[in-house]
Enzyme design. Structure first.
Site, PDB file in Angstrom:
ATOM      1  N   GLU A 131       0.841  -1.187   0.000  1.00 32.07           N
ATOM      2  CA  GLU A 131       0.000   0.000   0.000  1.00 32.07           C
ATOM      3  C   GLU A 131       0.884   1.248   0.000  1.00 32.07           C
ATOM      4  OE1 GLU A 131      -3.772   2.074   2.354  1.00 32.07           O
ATOM      5  OE2 GLU A 131      -2.901   0.233   3.126  1.00 32.07           O
ATOM      6  N   GLY A 271       2.914   2.440  10.346  1.00 36.06           N
ATOM      7  CA  GLY A 271       2.724   1.825  11.650  1.00 36.06           C
ATOM      8  C   GLY A 271       2.470   0.340  11.536  1.00 36.06           C
ATOM      9  N   ALA A 272       1.602  -0.026  10.612  1.00 30.92           N
ATOM     10  CA  ALA A 272       1.278  -1.430  10.386  1.00 30.92           C
ATOM     11  C   ALA A 272       0.487  -1.509   9.095  1.00 30.92           C
ATOM     12  CB  ALA A 272       0.484  -2.017  11.556  1.00 30.92           C
ATOM     13  N   ASN A 275      -2.664  -6.290   5.437  1.00 38.27           N
ATOM     14  CA  ASN A 275      -2.717  -7.289   4.372  1.00 38.27           C
ATOM     15  C   ASN A 275      -3.604  -8.471   4.769  1.00 38.27           C
ATOM     16  OD1 ASN A 275      -0.378  -5.878   3.082  1.00 38.27           O
ATOM     17  ND2 ASN A 275       0.681  -6.728   4.850  1.00 38.27           N
ATOM     18  N   HIS A 307      -6.806  -1.745  15.242  1.00 40.54           N
ATOM     19  CA  HIS A 307      -7.010  -1.024  13.983  1.00 40.54           C
ATOM     20  C   HIS A 307      -6.787  -1.947  12.783  1.00 40.54           C
ATOM     21  CE1 HIS A 307      -6.794   2.720  11.473  1.00 40.54           C
ATOM     22  NE2 HIS A 307      -6.117   1.903  10.698  1.00 40.54           N
ATOM     23  N   GLU A 308      -5.667  -2.643  12.786  1.00 42.72           N
ATOM     24  CA  GLU A 308      -5.358  -3.484  11.617  1.00 42.72           C
ATOM     25  C   GLU A 308      -6.311  -4.663  11.528  1.00 42.72           C
ATOM     26  OE1 GLU A 308      -3.431  -2.137   9.524  1.00 42.72           O
ATOM     27  OE2 GLU A 308      -2.808  -0.593  10.944  1.00 42.72           O
ATOM     28  N   HIS A 311      -9.648  -3.640  10.067  1.00 46.57           N
ATOM     29  CA  HIS A 311      -9.586  -3.455   8.614  1.00 46.57           C
ATOM     30  C   HIS A 311     -10.063  -4.699   7.856  1.00 46.57           C
ATOM     31  CE1 HIS A 311      -8.124   0.408   7.451  1.00 46.57           C
ATOM     32  NE2 HIS A 311      -6.994   0.342   8.104  1.00 46.57           N
TER      33      HIS A 311
END
Length: 882
Positions: A131, A271-272, A275, A307-308, A311
């Site tokens: 990304e 930050g992260a 995927n 957060h990740e 997603h």
């Protein structure tokens, strides 16, 4: 040199969006991995949109093309064109299969985009970052988020050097090959855009846990890290499980693969990264243990893990149609993360942290040349739009919508949004439509919030009619541009009596409880509240119900009343911040005379009383005792003199410390320092450490020798990083005689721990004023410093230019000249990191004349360089633009 002299890349415009003329149905990728040279074979099943006659074009940058075939037939050199950025095949038909083989050079990739090596070559590992547009550095592809394909990925590598092979999706076999090599295959059943592609290969250890989702799916959770740090991943694994369970309960979202991998790396630009099935984390947001991690960092690890993971639905299952919709996934997911963190910890403190971050980062961004809408109308380099506006302001817009609909209504809307757009690339219009239709309300007026840059100002006036016992609140909105559209502005409010009681609100003949939300939908509106017994004190924009700047002519005594009596922690803090800002202005304008109208006197007296009486929440008290930072205060100045702002802020804090008293501060510190088990992570203990740090800072302003002695003992006896770093920071910032020995001890203790060593670099950038730059230059020669590691760059360079205004904005301009030189060096290694650091120049036009002239000269020298990347070049161009 002016902005017009810089190369102007062709901008990409939202208005020009067209659906892709070619789509990738399936992608079969095979990697033969090695550090110096890796080869990638791709087999793409392509389909052309019958309504479009465009030739097949695929993105591919810096790829060494080894072979190419179309529908099984090798192509001659004159049957395709490749200019280093685009591959064009004029002869491709409607449905076709393209096969390519390319060579990559991971060890040479210092930009950390595409496939690269993390760590030293003898023991580092390979990984990818795609990304926003990194996949085109791996193979040829239609690299845009609305092209979603199903992926089958096979990895091959030397087993001894790369024993762990990972890719997104479900495992689909593995085995041995000749010559000590092995292979592993992964299949992702869910279509995804290529920016969510990821692989990892290297020597890694794992923590593993079985998890069963609410809908009955068995999932293996695996966190991977280098062997020496895998023991610091237990907290992250617990946080991941909490996040998954919370998303099931709050939003009904279940995980959808057999395995969930998370990998830690010390070499990462972001930050992260979320995927699909293979999250990759900057190690600073994954590793945590009491000896090396502060309380704030523990909360950050938990938040970023959440957060990740969130997603997986708000970003992966439903992705964004184009990069203009970036906030659709990021702003929404930040909001979901904030909800989670508030429920896991303290809701008022979380709201304080979020609003403080918005004002410290996004408000200045919105006030300078880098201002842009949450959904920009155009961009040249998409990596430059991963900004506080897209993330933090974007989250505030979602919060406004959630407040407008209520908890149940927002959940209904999110259910519709996910169901309607699952597997699709969506837009902000799709989001608002789903929320609105689920609640039978038209939310299209909120689109204006996404389309306009700048922070609106909300002006408020109150009038009390004693005869009618009515209070009229008049609100008006003032937008940065004269041609801006009127915004819907929800204003949550309460009214307080002179004795501090919160009044019941009556409007339109009905009682509305103790809080009420009015929505300003025109340029100016008035709202009448009845049965008000006496002139009230309004508490406006409660919870920060809209991302605006409030202008209301509070008397200092009114703010002091709200600070003393408001039952909500965030709103008390907000009153303290407003009163502190008034106190700063009075001190600046030499109006702090100690009289009844003196805001500095009210600020000091009220906080001293709260300090003596206690409020039952140590962490909240610490925040109340902290005035706005130098960056926030600079937003109220024009022109800006950072050194003067620093001196005035120190002076007002000294006044506060004197009012509280040396004896009271000393007693409170000693009481807080006597708590057992100081490294434990309980909320109450974290709160006490937070207050202890603030008390020590105040004591240092009135009894420096005692405070420094306390700090030295605290450093020596600390069992955890929170207390250790707080003590070290005070010693370094105050140039204490004990600072040198403490820094030496810290450096020796943590010489082999990258994240702890980052803090050693960063803490020395807290030195105020001109000495900071000299210290930085000395640290640049330290053998542990490198421009190739983003964390180390941010720890040293970023801490100065973003976190130390009086140190960076030297009157002699040396800070600007130094930064311009480093940006040029960084740009050659990692353009994304260089561009982000360059945003420190965003507010240069508001500086006082001497500094402004020096900053402009430094920017001009940078702009004159002929080889700036598109990332850095765009930032320099925009900040220089008239």
């Amino acid at each position: 040199m002016t902005a017009s002299d810089l190369a102007q890349p062709t901008p990409i415009r939202l208005a020009d969006y067209r659906p892709p003329s070619w789509r990738v149905e399936t992608a079969e990728l095979s990697f033969d991995l090695a550090i110096d040279a890796s080869e990638v074979q791709a087999r793409l099943q392509l389909r052309r949109d019958a309504a479009q006659a465009a030739p097949l074009q695929l993105h591919g940058e810096g790829l060494e093309l080894l072979s190419i075939a179309l529908d099984g037939r090798p192509l001659a050199a004159d049957e395709y064109r490749y200019d280093g950025k685009l591959l064009e095949l004029p002869g491709a038909g409607g449905d076709c299969v393209l096969e390519t083989r390319v060579r990559l050079r991971p060890a040479d990739n210092t930009a950390l985009e595409g496939l690269y090596l993390s760590g030293p070559r003898e023991r580092g590992f390979l990984l990818t970052q795609c990304e926003a547009e990194g996949f085109r550095h791996i193979t040829f592809f239609v690299d845009r988020p609305d092209v979603q394909a199903r992926y089958t990925v096979t990895l091959r590598a030397e087993r001894e050097r790369f024993p762990v092979l990972l890719a997104g999706g479900n495992p689909d076999g593995s085995g041995e090959l000749a010559d000590g090599r092995h292979w592993a295959r992964f299949v992702d059943p869910h279509p995804k855009p290529c920016y969510l592609f990821a692989i990892v290969a290297g020597r890694l250890d794992k923590l593993e846990r079985a998890y069963r989702t609410a809908d009955g799916r068995d999932v293996q959770l695996k966190i991977w890290a280098e062997p020496e740090v895998i023991g610091s991943c237990h907290y992250a694994l617990d946080a991941l499980e909490r996040s998954m369970r919370w998303d099931e309960q709050r939003y009904g979202r279940n995980y959808d693969l057999e395995v969930f991998h998370v990998v830690a790396t010390h070499d990462f630009n972001m930050g992260a990264m979320e995927n699909k099935g293979l999250n990759i984390f900057n190690a600073k947001y994954l590793l945590a243990d009491p000896d090396t991690t502060t309380d704030d960092e523990y909360r950050a690890v938990e938040a970023v893990i959440a957060h990740e993971y969130f997603h997986n639905w708000s970003g992966n299952r439903v992705t964004c149609r184009d990069w203009f919709q970036l906030s659709l996934k990021e702003g929404l997911t930040v909001f979901r993360e904030q909800q989670f963190s508030a429920e896991m910890n303290s809701a008022p403190l979380k709201r304080i942290e979020d609003v403080a971050l918005l004002r410290r980062t996004q408000f200045p961004e919105d006030a300078g040349p880098l201002a842009h809408p949450v959904r920009p109308a155009q961009y040249s380099e998409i990596n430059n739009f991963y900004t506080a506006t897209v993330y933090e302001k974007g989250s505030e817009l979602v919060r406004m919508l959630a407040g407008r609909l209520g908890a149940d209504g927002f959940r209904r809307g999110m259910d519709v949004y996910f169901a309607r757009n699952d597997g699709r690339a969506a837009t902000i219009e799709d989001f608002l439509t789903a929320l609105g239709e689920a609640n039978d309300v038209d939310l299209t007026p909120y689109l204006a919030w996404y389309a306009q840059a700048g922070t609106p100002r909300l002006r408020a006036r109150g009038h009390y009619d004693a005869a009618r016992r009515e209070y009229t609140l008049s609100l008006s909105q003032h937008l940065p541009r004269a041609d801006a559209a009127i915004l819907p502005v929800p204003v949550k409010l309460a009214l307080f009596a002179a004795d501090g009681r919160q009044l019941e609100l009556h409007r339109d003949g009905q009682a509305g409880g103790l809080e009420h939300v009015v929505v300003l939908e025109r340029a100016e509106q008035s709202f009448v509240f009845s049965e008000v017994e006496a002139p009230p004190v309004p508490s406006l924009l409660r919870g920060f119900s809209a991302p605006v700047i409030l202008e209301y002519d509070y008397a200092p005594a009114e703010l002091a009343l709200l600070l003393r009596h408001d039952p909500d922690g965030f709103n008390r803090w907000e009153a303290a911040q407003q009163l502190a800002a008034r106190a700063f202005a009075a001190l600046r304008d030499e109006h702090a005379d100690g009289g009844v109208a003196d805001p500095l006197e009210h600020w000091c007296a009220t906080l001293a009383a709260l300090f003596d009486a206690g409020i039952g929440d140590d962490a909240l008290l610490a925040e109340l005792l902290t005035p706005p930072g130098e960056i926030e205060l600079a937003e109220q100045q024009d022109p800006v003199d950072p050194a003067h702002i620093h001196a005035l802020r120190q002076a007002m804090q000294t006044r506060l410390a004197r009012r509280i008293g040396t004896e009271a501060l000393t007693r409170r510190y000693q009481t807080l320092a006597a708590v057992e088990d100081p490294a434990a992570q309980g909320g109450a203990l974290q709160a006490r450490r937070r207050l202890k740090r603030r008390v020590l800072e105040l004591l240092n302003l009135v009894d420096t020798a005692t405070a420094q002695a306390f700090a030295a003992r605290q450093y020596e006896g600390a069992d955890g990083m929170t207390d250790r770093l707080a003590a070290l920071t005070l010693l370094v910032r105050s140039d204490a005689p004990q600072a040198t020995a403490a820094l030496r001890h810290y450096r020796e203790r943590y010489a082999g721990h990258a994240l702890a060593l980052d803090k050693w670099f960063a803490v020395q950038m807290a030195i105020p004023g001109e000495p900071a730059l000299a210290r930085l230059r000395m640290l640049e020669d330290d053998p542990a410093f490198t421009l190739k590691n983003p964390n180390r760059v941010q720890a040293l360079l970023g801490s100065l230019v973003r976190g130390n205004p009086s140190g960076f904005h030297r009157k002699d301009g040396e800070g600007y000249r130094w930064l311009a030189e480093r940006l040029a060096q960084l740009d050659a290694l990692n353009p994304q990191v260089a561009a982000r650091l360059a945003t420190a120049f965003n507010g240069w036009r508001r500086l006082e004349p001497t500094r402004r002239k020096a900053a402009q000269a430094a920017l001009g020298s940078l702009a004159a360089r002929p080889t700036l990347s598109s990332n850095l070049g765009e930032i320099v161009q925009v900040v220089l633009r008239d």
